[in-house]
Design an enzyme around this catalytic site. Structure first.
Site, PDB file in Angstrom:
ATOM      1  N   GLY A   1     -29.736  -9.535 -71.947  1.00  8.76           N
ATOM      2  CA  GLY A   1     -29.737  -8.134 -72.389  1.00  8.76           C
ATOM      3  C   GLY A   1     -29.233  -7.236 -71.271  1.00  8.76           C
ATOM      4  O   GLY A   1     -29.767  -6.154 -71.043  1.00  8.76           O
TER       5      GLY A   1
ATOM      6  N   TYR B   1     -45.472  -5.846 -79.592  1.00 12.90           N
ATOM      7  CA  TYR B   1     -44.821  -5.718 -78.275  1.00 12.90           C
ATOM      8  C   TYR B   1     -45.813  -6.051 -77.155  1.00 12.90           C
ATOM      9  O   TYR B   1     -45.485  -6.780 -76.204  1.00 12.90           O
ATOM     10  CB  TYR B   1     -44.292  -4.291 -78.139  1.00 12.90           C
ATOM     11  CG  TYR B   1     -43.486  -3.992 -76.904  1.00 12.90           C
ATOM     12  CD1 TYR B   1     -42.180  -4.458 -76.757  1.00 12.90           C
ATOM     13  CD2 TYR B   1     -44.024  -3.204 -75.872  1.00 12.90           C
ATOM     14  CE1 TYR B   1     -41.429  -4.156 -75.627  1.00 12.90           C
ATOM     15  CE2 TYR B   1     -43.281  -2.894 -74.742  1.00 12.90           C
ATOM     16  CZ  TYR B   1     -41.988  -3.369 -74.629  1.00 12.90           C
ATOM     17  OH  TYR B   1     -41.247  -3.064 -73.504  1.00 12.90           O
TER      18      TYR B   1
ATOM     19  N   ILE C   1     -39.559   4.035 -68.396  1.00  9.25           N
ATOM     20  CA  ILE C   1     -38.295   4.142 -67.656  1.00  9.25           C
ATOM     21  C   ILE C   1     -37.261   4.827 -68.546  1.00  9.25           C
ATOM     22  O   ILE C   1     -37.179   4.542 -69.749  1.00  9.25           O
ATOM     23  CB  ILE C   1     -37.794   2.722 -67.262  1.00  9.25           C
ATOM     24  CG1 ILE C   1     -38.906   1.913 -66.571  1.00  9.25           C
ATOM     25  CG2 ILE C   1     -36.548   2.807 -66.382  1.00  9.25           C
ATOM     26  CD1 ILE C   1     -39.482   2.492 -65.299  1.00  9.25           C
TER      27      ILE C   1
ATOM     28  N   ALA D   1     -48.456  -7.944 -77.312  1.00  8.82           N
ATOM     29  CA  ALA D   1     -48.749  -9.388 -77.314  1.00  8.82           C
ATOM     30  C   ALA D   1     -47.613 -10.159 -76.652  1.00  8.82           C
ATOM     31  O   ALA D   1     -47.845 -11.078 -75.857  1.00  8.82           O
ATOM     32  CB  ALA D   1     -48.963  -9.877 -78.748  1.00  8.82           C
TER      33      ALA D   1
ATOM     34  N   VAL E   1     -30.645 -14.353 -77.532  1.00  8.61           N
ATOM     35  CA  VAL E   1     -31.530 -15.223 -76.748  1.00  8.61           C
ATOM     36  C   VAL E   1     -32.785 -15.646 -77.509  1.00  8.61           C
ATOM     37  O   VAL E   1     -33.524 -16.506 -77.046  1.00  8.61           O
ATOM     38  CB  VAL E   1     -31.918 -14.600 -75.377  1.00  8.61           C
ATOM     39  CG1 VAL E   1     -30.762 -14.646 -74.407  1.00  8.61           C
ATOM     40  CG2 VAL E   1     -32.471 -13.207 -75.535  1.00  8.61           C
TER      41      VAL E   1
ATOM     42  N   ASN F   1     -34.580 -10.225 -69.296  1.00  8.22           N
ATOM     43  CA  ASN F   1     -34.732  -8.783 -69.472  1.00  8.22           C
ATOM     44  C   ASN F   1     -34.629  -8.341 -70.929  1.00  8.22           C
ATOM     45  O   ASN F   1     -35.123  -7.285 -71.289  1.00  8.22           O
ATOM     46  CB  ASN F   1     -33.649  -8.085 -68.629  1.00  8.22           C
ATOM     47  CG  ASN F   1     -33.478  -6.630 -68.993  1.00  8.22           C
ATOM     48  OD1 ASN F   1     -34.295  -5.797 -68.621  1.00  8.22           O
ATOM     49  ND2 ASN F   1     -32.432  -6.308 -69.750  1.00  8.22           N
TER      50      ASN F   1
ATOM     51  N   SER G   1     -26.374  -5.575 -70.774  1.00 11.42           N
ATOM     52  CA  SER G   1     -25.259  -4.632 -70.928  1.00 11.42           C
ATOM     53  C   SER G   1     -25.658  -3.170 -70.797  1.00 11.42           C
ATOM     54  O   SER G   1     -24.819  -2.310 -70.558  1.00 11.42           O
ATOM     55  CB  SER G   1     -24.579  -4.852 -72.281  1.00 11.42           C
ATOM     56  OG  SER G   1     -25.474  -4.532 -73.318  1.00 11.42           O
TER      57      SER G   1
HETATM   58  P1  NAD Z   1     -32.565  -1.319 -73.780  1.00 14.45           P
HETATM   59  O1  NAD Z   1     -32.797  -1.272 -75.243  1.00 14.45           O
HETATM   60  O2  NAD Z   1     -31.649  -0.345 -73.152  1.00 14.45           O
HETATM   61  O3  NAD Z   1     -32.130  -2.785 -73.306  1.00 14.45           O
HETATM   62  C1  NAD Z   1     -32.551  -3.942 -73.931  1.00 14.45           C
HETATM   63  C2  NAD Z   1     -31.377  -4.881 -73.945  1.00 14.45           C
HETATM   64  O4  NAD Z   1     -31.747  -6.106 -74.592  1.00 14.45           O
HETATM   65  C3  NAD Z   1     -30.202  -4.296 -74.719  1.00 14.45           C
HETATM   66  O5  NAD Z   1     -29.019  -4.457 -73.990  1.00 14.45           O
HETATM   67  C4  NAD Z   1     -30.175  -5.143 -75.985  1.00 14.45           C
HETATM   68  O6  NAD Z   1     -28.899  -5.268 -76.552  1.00 14.45           O
HETATM   69  C5  NAD Z   1     -30.685  -6.469 -75.447  1.00 14.45           C
HETATM   70  N1  NAD Z   1     -31.160  -7.352 -76.513  1.00 14.45           N
HETATM   71  C6  NAD Z   1     -31.966  -7.038 -77.545  1.00 14.45           C
HETATM   72  N2  NAD Z   1     -32.127  -8.111 -78.331  1.00 14.45           N
HETATM   73  C7  NAD Z   1     -31.428  -9.114 -77.770  1.00 14.45           C
HETATM   74  C8  NAD Z   1     -31.211 -10.470 -78.121  1.00 14.45           C
HETATM   75  N3  NAD Z   1     -31.763 -11.002 -79.225  1.00 14.45           N
HETATM   76  N4  NAD Z   1     -30.416 -11.233 -77.331  1.00 14.45           N
HETATM   77  C9  NAD Z   1     -29.834 -10.718 -76.230  1.00 14.45           C
HETATM   78  N5  NAD Z   1     -30.014  -9.429 -75.848  1.00 14.45           N
HETATM   79  C10 NAD Z   1     -30.798  -8.639 -76.609  1.00 14.45           C
HETATM   80  O7  NAD Z   1     -34.014  -1.209 -73.130  1.00 14.45           O
HETATM   81  P2  NAD Z   1     -34.479  -1.206 -71.619  1.00 14.45           P
HETATM   82  O8  NAD Z   1     -35.414  -0.087 -71.496  1.00 14.45           O
HETATM   83  O9  NAD Z   1     -33.348  -1.324 -70.681  1.00 14.45           O
HETATM   84  O10 NAD Z   1     -35.360  -2.549 -71.628  1.00 14.45           O
HETATM   85  C11 NAD Z   1     -35.090  -3.673 -70.809  1.00 14.45           C
HETATM   86  C12 NAD Z   1     -36.372  -4.491 -70.695  1.00 14.45           C
HETATM   87  O11 NAD Z   1     -37.366  -3.712 -70.036  1.00 14.45           O
HETATM   88  C13 NAD Z   1     -36.966  -4.884 -72.054  1.00 14.45           C
HETATM   89  O12 NAD Z   1     -37.510  -6.169 -71.989  1.00 14.45           O
HETATM   90  C14 NAD Z   1     -38.082  -3.871 -72.232  1.00 14.45           C
HETATM   91  O13 NAD Z   1     -39.086  -4.341 -73.076  1.00 14.45           O
HETATM   92  C15 NAD Z   1     -38.549  -3.701 -70.809  1.00 14.45           C
HETATM   93  N6  NAD Z   1     -39.271  -2.465 -70.547  1.00 14.45           N
HETATM   94  C16 NAD Z   1     -38.673  -1.265 -70.704  1.00 14.45           C
HETATM   95  C17 NAD Z   1     -39.399  -0.110 -70.434  1.00 14.45           C
HETATM   96  C18 NAD Z   1     -38.824   1.260 -70.570  1.00 14.45           C
HETATM   97  O14 NAD Z   1     -39.572   2.223 -70.416  1.00 14.45           O
HETATM   98  N7  NAD Z   1     -37.554   1.437 -70.808  1.00 14.45           N
HETATM   99  C19 NAD Z   1     -40.733  -0.204 -70.014  1.00 14.45           C
HETATM  100  C20 NAD Z   1     -41.289  -1.458 -69.868  1.00 14.45           C
HETATM  101  C21 NAD Z   1     -40.548  -2.588 -70.111  1.00 14.45           C
END
Ligand code: NAD
Length: 247
Positions: A13, A156, A189, A158, A65, A91, A15
């Site tokens: 993930g 989420y 974030i 869990a 994934v 990620n 990109s």
């Molecule tokens: P985002 O939505 O910008 O990025 C998530 C990425 O995962 C995207 O690029 C999406 O295309 C990719 N993705 C989704 N399903 C997929 C799949 N089946 N196969 C491959 N790629 C896939 O969100 P983000 O905020 O950058 O989140 C990144 C990570 O951080 C995630 O695991 C999220 O749960 C975690 N997170 C984010 C925050 C926040 O506040 N933004 C807080 C805690 C944890």
């Protein structure tokens, strides 16, 4: 401190959002970065271009994934391209928030598959290669929600709590090999995931954060870099990067 120049990282993930920041920070340190994307080919391609324009090395591979066979091909493609894999950063993640009584079985399954089963899928194929590295690292992006719970987020929470348990168990199993396994638990974030939260609720959340601001994707990426470069004796841990929201 590990010399990471020329080593290879796979970021799922990768990109957009936090994943894209991780890719940029690692590439700026001389790491060859494999950017996995599922549907956002354009963002992935422009990230590859940006990294290359800045003198780094990167490639992109499409893969959902949550599908084990696709994850296997993703790792195979990485090895075919670069001949090694040193750092796996799990990620990829999604949310499908709904209070439990409205939560559909499909929302449960999808969130578990993308956030948690994906970690099994990629690790399963990547591990033999990480064991060949002199500095193998698995870094799983969990969440503060996996620690504190979140309203409307049983699925989420869990999945993200599951990542923490997975991390600790695998860290124990791999401790003697030199491959470290850690989680990062971001707070809130500034990415699409948080910008999708209605503004009124976002303001309420921000008010509760002791540092009174959301985190930046780069602040998570720096945590990843720290665990990779300086984390030889750190394994099975959760690195909390959350502005003091959960201690
Ligand atoms: P985002 O939505 O910008 O990025 C998530 C990425 O995962 C995207 O690029 C999406 O295309 C990719 N993705 C989704 N399903 C997929 C799949 N089946 N196969 C491959 N790629 C896939 O969100 P983000 O905020 O950058 O989140 C990144 C990570 O951080 C995630 O695991 C999220 O749960 C975690 N997170 C984010 C925050 C926040 O506040 N933004 C807080 C805690 C944890």
């Amino acid at each position: 401190m590990v010399n990471i120049e020329g080593k290879v990282a796979l970021v799922t993930g990768g990109s957009k959002g936090i994943g894209a920041s991780i890719c940029k920070v690692l590439a700026s340190e001389g790491v060859k970065v494999v950017i996995n994307y599922n549907s956002s080919k354009e963002s992935a391609q422009s990230l590859v271009d940006e990294i290359k324009n800045n003198g780094g090395e990167a490639d992109l591979f499409q893969c959902d994934v949550s599908e084990i066979e696709e994850a296997k091909v993703l790792v195979e493609n990485t090895i075919n391209k670069y001949g090694r894999l040193d750092f796996l950063i799990n990620n990829a993640g999604i949310t499908r928030d709904r209070s439990f009584r409205k939560l559909l079985h499909e929302d449960w399954n999808k969130v578990i598959a993308v956030n948690l089963s994906s970690v099994y899928n990629t690790t399963n194929s990547a591990l033999p290669h990480l064991l060949n590295s002199e500095c193998g690292r698995i870094i799983n992006i969990s969440s503060i929600i996996g620690q504190s719970g979140g309203f409307g987020q049983t699925n989420y929470a869990a999945a993200k709590a599951g990542i923490i348990g997975f991390t600790k168990s695998l860290a124990l199993e791999l401790a003697k090999t030199g491959v470290t396994v850690n989680s990062i638990c971001p707070g809130f974030i500034e990415t699409k995931m948080v910008l999708d939260i209605p503004e009124e609720i976002r303001d309420q959340i921000k008010n509760k954060i002791p540092q009174k601001r959301f985190g930046k994707p780069e602040e998570i990426a720096k945590g990843v870099l720290y665990l990779i470069k300086d984390g030889d004796y750190i394994t099975g841990q959760q690195l909390n990067i959350n502005g003091g929201l959960y201690m």
